[in-house]
Design a protein around this motif. Structure first.
Motif, short mmCIF file in Angstrom:
data_model
loop_
_atom_site.label_atom_id
_atom_site.label_comp_id
_atom_site.label_asym_id
_atom_site.label_seq_id
_atom_site.Cartn_x
_atom_site.Cartn_y
_atom_site.Cartn_z
N VAL A 36 -9.89 19.61 39.17
CA VAL A 36 -10.46 20.59 38.33
C VAL A 36 -11.94 20.14 37.71
N LEU A 37 -12.47 20.54 36.96
CA LEU A 37 -13.42 20.37 36.63
C LEU A 37 -13.29 20.82 34.87
N PHE A 38 -13.33 19.97 34.22
CA PHE A 38 -12.89 20.15 32.71
C PHE A 38 -14.18 19.98 31.95
N HIS A 39 -13.93 21.18 31.18
CA HIS A 39 -15.52 21.44 30.33
C HIS A 39 -15.39 20.79 28.59
N LEU A 40 -15.87 20.19 28.64
CA LEU A 40 -15.72 19.90 26.90
C LEU A 40 -16.97 19.98 25.89
N THR A 41 -17.20 20.77 24.80
CA THR A 41 -18.27 20.87 23.57
C THR A 41 -18.05 20.15 22.97
N MET A 42 -17.89 18.72 22.68
CA MET A 42 -18.05 18.14 22.16
C MET A 42 -19.60 17.21 22.97
N PRO A 43 -20.12 16.11 22.12
CA PRO A 43 -21.29 15.51 22.75
C PRO A 43 -20.96 14.70 23.89
N ALA A 44 -21.86 14.29 24.17
CA ALA A 44 -21.25 13.71 25.38
C ALA A 44 -21.65 12.36 25.49
N GLY A 45 -21.51 11.83 23.96
CA GLY A 45 -22.34 10.59 23.60
C GLY A 45 -21.11 9.31 23.16
N PRO A 46 -20.91 8.14 23.07
CA PRO A 46 -20.28 6.99 23.71
C PRO A 46 -19.08 7.54 22.38
N LEU A 47 -19.69 8.45 21.14
CA LEU A 47 -17.98 8.27 20.11
C LEU A 47 -17.13 9.41 20.55
N ALA A 48 -17.38 9.76 21.60
CA ALA A 48 -16.02 10.85 22.29
C ALA A 48 -15.36 10.66 23.03
N ALA A 49 -15.27 9.58 23.33
CA ALA A 49 -14.11 8.41 23.58
C ALA A 49 -13.09 8.26 23.15
N LEU A 50 -13.26 8.49 21.54
CA LEU A 50 -12.31 8.13 20.18
C LEU A 50 -12.06 9.76 19.98
N LYS A 69 -25.95 14.77 22.81
CA LYS A 69 -25.24 13.11 22.73
C LYS A 69 -25.24 13.19 21.05
N ARG A 70 -25.35 14.53 20.53
CA ARG A 70 -24.96 13.87 19.20
C ARG A 70 -23.99 14.81 18.03
N PRO A 71 -23.68 15.52 17.44
CA PRO A 71 -23.16 16.73 16.43
C PRO A 71 -24.70 16.84 16.07
N GLY A 72 -24.47 18.34 16.05
CA GLY A 72 -25.67 19.27 15.48
C GLY A 72 -26.66 19.91 16.59
N THR A 73 -26.66 21.08 17.13
CA THR A 73 -27.94 21.44 18.11
C THR A 73 -29.03 22.40 17.80
N ARG A 74 -29.57 23.08 17.96
CA ARG A 74 -30.64 24.56 17.34
C ARG A 74 -30.20 25.18 18.69
N LEU A 75 -29.77 25.14 19.35
CA LEU A 75 -29.55 26.10 20.45
C LEU A 75 -28.11 26.17 20.59
N PRO A 76 -28.75 27.93 19.77
CA PRO A 76 -26.89 28.89 19.58
C PRO A 76 -26.26 28.74 21.28
#
Length: 349
Positions: free
Chosen positions: A3-17, A43-50
């Protein structure tokens, strides 16, 4: 095949929490070779990309990855018909981890046409989609590894202490997640102590708020990995607040952990868990994200604490095991792809 899992949260080190990441990792253990992809650009919350463009630059690599997988599983707070979904060829399972929230009928119908099945945390959400003519749905409740948590009463001389483990991703969430309101409530209740479990982000801003409220002696900020079961032994109850259902999971892991450890909860009505809490009398629903509402709920909790605590201990381990979440999800995968789906050798959670 995997399975390929897709997450819409940032990929940074905080994601594991994050609770969603913990759900996915539990599933990964059961399906060798499965991978995680982050649709969020950065890798951080917030982005200008819609949001409409998230994942579009990955489309070619996702199509290549489809040669090795049986299906996609997307975890997103709400129902959102990402355009990238139209470019995927393998079946798509889509989980709305916070439930329907304020999703419109048109948006839900658009998404339902793009995916094989929509997974919701509650039967009420499923019934609402059915009323909109959407039948490709399933209900799977969240769960945690209950073996990690045991009831330990707080020290006999401990002040009444609340734990909050739903830290903000943005400055705006200090308000919307009730952190500012909790600090204001603590200013009015000198006997109340608070413990916040943090995830690294905005820690300095939180320290400034604690200092400005003159609560340094009664508020503990744990900005590091901790043994949550040990922390729960120091508290009387846990709290998660949100003025928008899309801010937190329908069944936040921190509150499930609290219930499993026999500690009642305070919860906003925007979360699906609120209905469960009312039905099982294992905590109190906070009617608004405001100091007066928090203080009122806190008084109710303390006045009937023995009952709420006993009920929490009785239902937590029974109703929120991670194994039921895993088994239900694997069964769903099999129903989607048929007998070709072979998850391999299961690994005990």
């Amino acid at each position: 095949m995997s399975v390929l899992f897709h997450l819409t949260m940032p990929a940074g080190p905080l994601a594991a929490l994050e609770a969603v990441m913990q759900d996915v990792q539990a599933l990964q253990k059961q399906i060798p070779g499965s991978q995680i992809n982050h649709l969020h650009p950065g890798k951080r919350p917030g982005t200008r990309l819609p949001r409409q463009l998230w994942g579009m630059t990955q489309l070619l690599s996702l199509r290549r990855a489809e040669q090795q997988i049986k299906l996609h599983h997307i975890f997103n707070p709400d129902l959102f018909p990402f355009p990238v979904l139209r470019g995927l060829r393998k079946p798509i399972v889509y989980t709305a981890v916070t439930g329907l929230g304020y999703t419109s009928k048109a948006t839900a119908q658009k998404l339902a046409r793009r995916v094989h099945i929509v997974v919701l945390p509650t039967a009420a959400g499923q019934q609402r989609l059915a009323a909109w003519g959407i039948e490709n749905t399933a209900v799977i409740h969240s769960g945690i590894n209950t073996t990690k948590f045991q009831y330990q009463p707080p020290p006999a001389d401990a002040p009444f202490t609340l734990m909050m483990a739903s830290a903000p991703w943005t400055n705006a969430q200090f308000r919307s997640k009730g952190i500012d309101a909790l600090l204001a409530a603590a200013q009015e209740r000198p006997d109340l102590h608070l413990i916040f479990l943090w995830r690294g982000l905005l820690a300095d801003e939180m320290r400034q708020r604690i200092a400005q409220a003159n609560l340094g002696q009664r508020v503990t900020l744990l900005n590091e990995r901790v043994d949550v079961n040990d922390t729960l032994s120091r508290v009387h109850a846990s709290v998660v607040l949100a003025d928008d259902p899309a801010l937190v999971k329908a069944f936040p892991h921190s509150l499930l952990e609290s219930l499993v450890a026999g500690k009642p909860v305070l919860v906003s009505p925007t979360m699906a868990l609120a209905d469960y809490v009312m039905e099982k009398a294992c905590g109190v629903v906070v009617t608004a994200v405001s100091p007066p509402a928090i203080l009122q709920a806190l008084n109710q909790l303390q006045n009937q604490y023995a009952t709420y605590q006993q009920n929490a201990l009785a239902v937590g381990k029974r109703d929120f095991s991670q194994q039921q979440f895993i088994e239900a999800t694997l069964a769903l995968y099999k129903s989607v792809v048929g007998g070709d789906f072979l998850p391999g050798t299961a690994v005990a959670p």
